[in-house]
Write an enzyme that holds these catalytic residues in place. Structure first.
Site, PDB file in Angstrom:
ATOM      1  N   CYS A 138      15.940 -10.616 -18.348  1.00  0.00           N
ATOM      2  CA  CYS A 138      16.770 -11.424 -17.602  1.00  0.00           C
ATOM      3  C   CYS A 138      18.389 -11.672 -17.506  1.00  0.00           C
ATOM      4  O   CYS A 138      18.316 -12.601 -19.088  1.00  0.00           O
ATOM      5  CB  CYS A 138      15.589 -12.313 -16.951  1.00  0.00           C
ATOM      6  SG  CYS A 138      16.529 -14.315 -15.698  1.00  0.00           S
ATOM      7  N   GLU A 171      16.475 -13.556   7.935  1.00  0.00           N
ATOM      8  CA  GLU A 171      15.954 -15.340   7.431  1.00  0.00           C
ATOM      9  C   GLU A 171      14.527 -15.595   8.102  1.00  0.00           C
ATOM     10  O   GLU A 171      13.786 -16.230   7.310  1.00  0.00           O
ATOM     11  CB  GLU A 171      16.584 -16.608   7.646  1.00  0.00           C
ATOM     12  CG  GLU A 171      17.700 -16.220   7.050  1.00  0.00           C
ATOM     13  CD  GLU A 171      17.681 -16.349   5.240  1.00  0.00           C
ATOM     14  OE1 GLU A 171      16.706 -16.844   4.716  1.00  0.00           O
ATOM     15  OE2 GLU A 171      17.848 -15.483   4.501  1.00  0.00           O
ATOM     16  N   CYS A 208      11.591 -12.685 -11.939  1.00  0.00           N
ATOM     17  CA  CYS A 208      10.625 -14.154 -13.042  1.00  0.00           C
ATOM     18  C   CYS A 208       9.178 -14.344 -12.008  1.00  0.00           C
ATOM     19  O   CYS A 208       9.635 -15.255 -10.655  1.00  0.00           O
ATOM     20  CB  CYS A 208      11.932 -15.449 -12.772  1.00  0.00           C
ATOM     21  SG  CYS A 208      11.339 -17.325 -13.144  1.00  0.00           S
ATOM     22  N   CYS A 235      11.696 -12.217 -18.738  1.00  0.00           N
ATOM     23  CA  CYS A 235      12.572 -12.928 -19.486  1.00  0.00           C
ATOM     24  C   CYS A 235      13.719 -11.876 -19.912  1.00  0.00           C
ATOM     25  O   CYS A 235      14.648 -12.222 -20.355  1.00  0.00           O
ATOM     26  CB  CYS A 235      11.750 -13.444 -20.377  1.00  0.00           C
ATOM     27  SG  CYS A 235      11.092 -14.932 -19.821  1.00  0.00           S
ATOM     28  N   CYS A 292      17.820 -20.531 -19.583  1.00  0.00           N
ATOM     29  CA  CYS A 292      16.431 -21.039 -19.751  1.00  0.00           C
ATOM     30  C   CYS A 292      15.509 -21.605 -20.339  1.00  0.00           C
ATOM     31  O   CYS A 292      15.264 -21.046 -21.544  1.00  0.00           O
ATOM     32  CB  CYS A 292      15.456 -19.381 -19.040  1.00  0.00           C
ATOM     33  SG  CYS A 292      14.234 -19.931 -18.669  1.00  0.00           S
TER      34      CYS A 292
HETATM   35  S1  SF4 Z   1      14.437 -16.305 -18.432  1.00  0.00           S
HETATM   36 FE1  SF4 Z   1      13.273 -18.183 -17.148  1.00  0.00          FE
HETATM   37  S2  SF4 Z   1      14.404 -17.571 -15.136  1.00  0.00           S
HETATM   38 FE2  SF4 Z   1      14.691 -15.886 -16.104  1.00  0.00          FE
HETATM   39  S3  SF4 Z   1      12.702 -14.174 -16.292  1.00  0.00           S
HETATM   40 FE3  SF4 Z   1      12.085 -15.548 -17.842  1.00  0.00          FE
HETATM   41  S4  SF4 Z   1      11.325 -17.486 -17.538  1.00  0.00           S
HETATM   42 FE4  SF4 Z   1      12.230 -16.279 -15.408  1.00  0.00          FE
END
Ligand code: SF4
Length: 318
Positions: free
Chosen positions: A195, A39, A185, A192, A201
């Site tokens: 994701c 970390e 992201c 997106c 989101c």
């Molecule tokens: S859906 Fe939302 S959290 Fe996922 S990559 Fe796109 S902006 Fe980022």
């Protein structure tokens, strides 16, 4: 919303199993010292650099927190050489002198030198499997986008992070959030469509609006570096000020000595400023605090990146 989040937790777990960086060595151990070290090294430094050059040699030299605390600071700084932000190494060393075993309690972790709120949470969740969130830069960006937040306070973000954390599987959840931020992201061109958080989101239509970027102008500082060369040895002093404390380096002056010769300049970018060093050599004995070292001896000292560049410049000119 709660049910939606249950689904998202499952999506995050599934995504992590397929795409997460599950093999990173600090993710396959539950040794608190190893996790704490990773970390600290990973603050300001990329995974690749830590993994390929620093993490394993450091653990080989200091296999336990006790071994680290028993070692001289010079040895610790030497193993840290090139990684920068040397306060991290000094605080690791201070912590190792205080405790042989890290506590699991977040407040007790935060009371140790150099351990902030995020590092304490990371050690608590990754080493001790506590159901708490983490809050590094990638996670902050995701939370802002999930809730369309342009300029949230840290307090707001921590509150959201606590509301969202998967308390049943905090280890994988937190590791996955870091990986989603690092690979999907991203600050520019977030992906997106791939994701696992897509369904919940709110910012996915225009994600790069969140959070608002702060424009920072980095100031430039200029220094005159004086290298005294005597009997084929170079003069260095051990730094005692706050900046680069404990490392060996070349002295700087406000005005170059008349009898010195200009050999060129080196530049180095720190987070808060850019440093330009104009380098001069002279062949008189420095009667001040300086010690003299051959090039071979200098290679064994803990010196900063910028002093390494100065050594290289010197070698290129002789
Ligand atoms: S859906 Fe939302 S959290 Fe996922 S990559 Fe796109 S902006 Fe980022």
């Amino acid at each position: 919303m709660k049910n939606q989040w249950k689904t998202s937790h499952q999506n995050i777990q599934n995504w992590y199993k397929c795409h997460g960086r599950v093999d990173l060595p600090w993710r396959t151990t539950d040794d608190p010292y190893h996790i704490y070290l990773s970390e600290i090294m990973l603050q300001q430094t990329q995974v690749k650099t830590v993994l390929e050059r620093y993490y394993f040699p450091f653990l080989k030299r200091f296999p336990t927190l006790k071994a680290l605390g028993d070692a001289p600071l010079d040895d610790v700084l030497k193993m840290w050489e090139g990684l920068g932000y040397y306060n991290r190494a000094k605080n690791l060393h201070k912590t190792a002198k205080i405790v042989d075993v890290l506590p699991s309690n977040i407040d007790e972790l935060i009371a140790l030198p150099g351990i902030g709120k995020n590092t304490a949470h990371a050690v608590a969740t990754f080493a001790f499997k506590q159901p708490v969130p983490i809050m590094e830069a990638n996670v902050k960006r995701i939370l802002c986008r999930l809730h369309k937040l342009s300029t949230p306070t840290d307090k707001m973000l921590w509150q959201i992070a606590y509301d969202l954390v998967d308390t049943k599987n905090p280890f994988d959840y937190n590791q996955a959030m870091m990986d989603i931020g690092a690979t999907l992201c991203t600050p520019k061109n977030p992906q997106c469509e791939d994701c696992p958080l897509n369904e919940v989101c709110q910012g996915k239509d225009d994600p790069t609006l969140y959070p608002t970027k702060k424009k920072r102008k980095v100031p430039t500082r200029e220094q005159y570096i004086m290298i005294s060369v005597y009997n084929n040895k170079l003069s260095l002093t051990q730094r005692s000020g706050k900046f680069l404390h404990g490392l060996w380096g070349f002295s700087s002056t406000e005005v170059p000595l008349c009898a010195s010769e200009y050999i060129g300049e080196v530049t180095h970018a720190y987070t808060h400023f850019k440093l330009i060093c104009k380098v001069y050599v002279y062949d008189e004995l420095d009667k001040g605090q300086a010690h003299y070292f051959t090039i071979q001896q200098i290679r064994k000292l803990a010196i900063s990146k910028v002093d390494e560049k100065i050594v290289k410049l010197y070698l290129d000119t002789i």
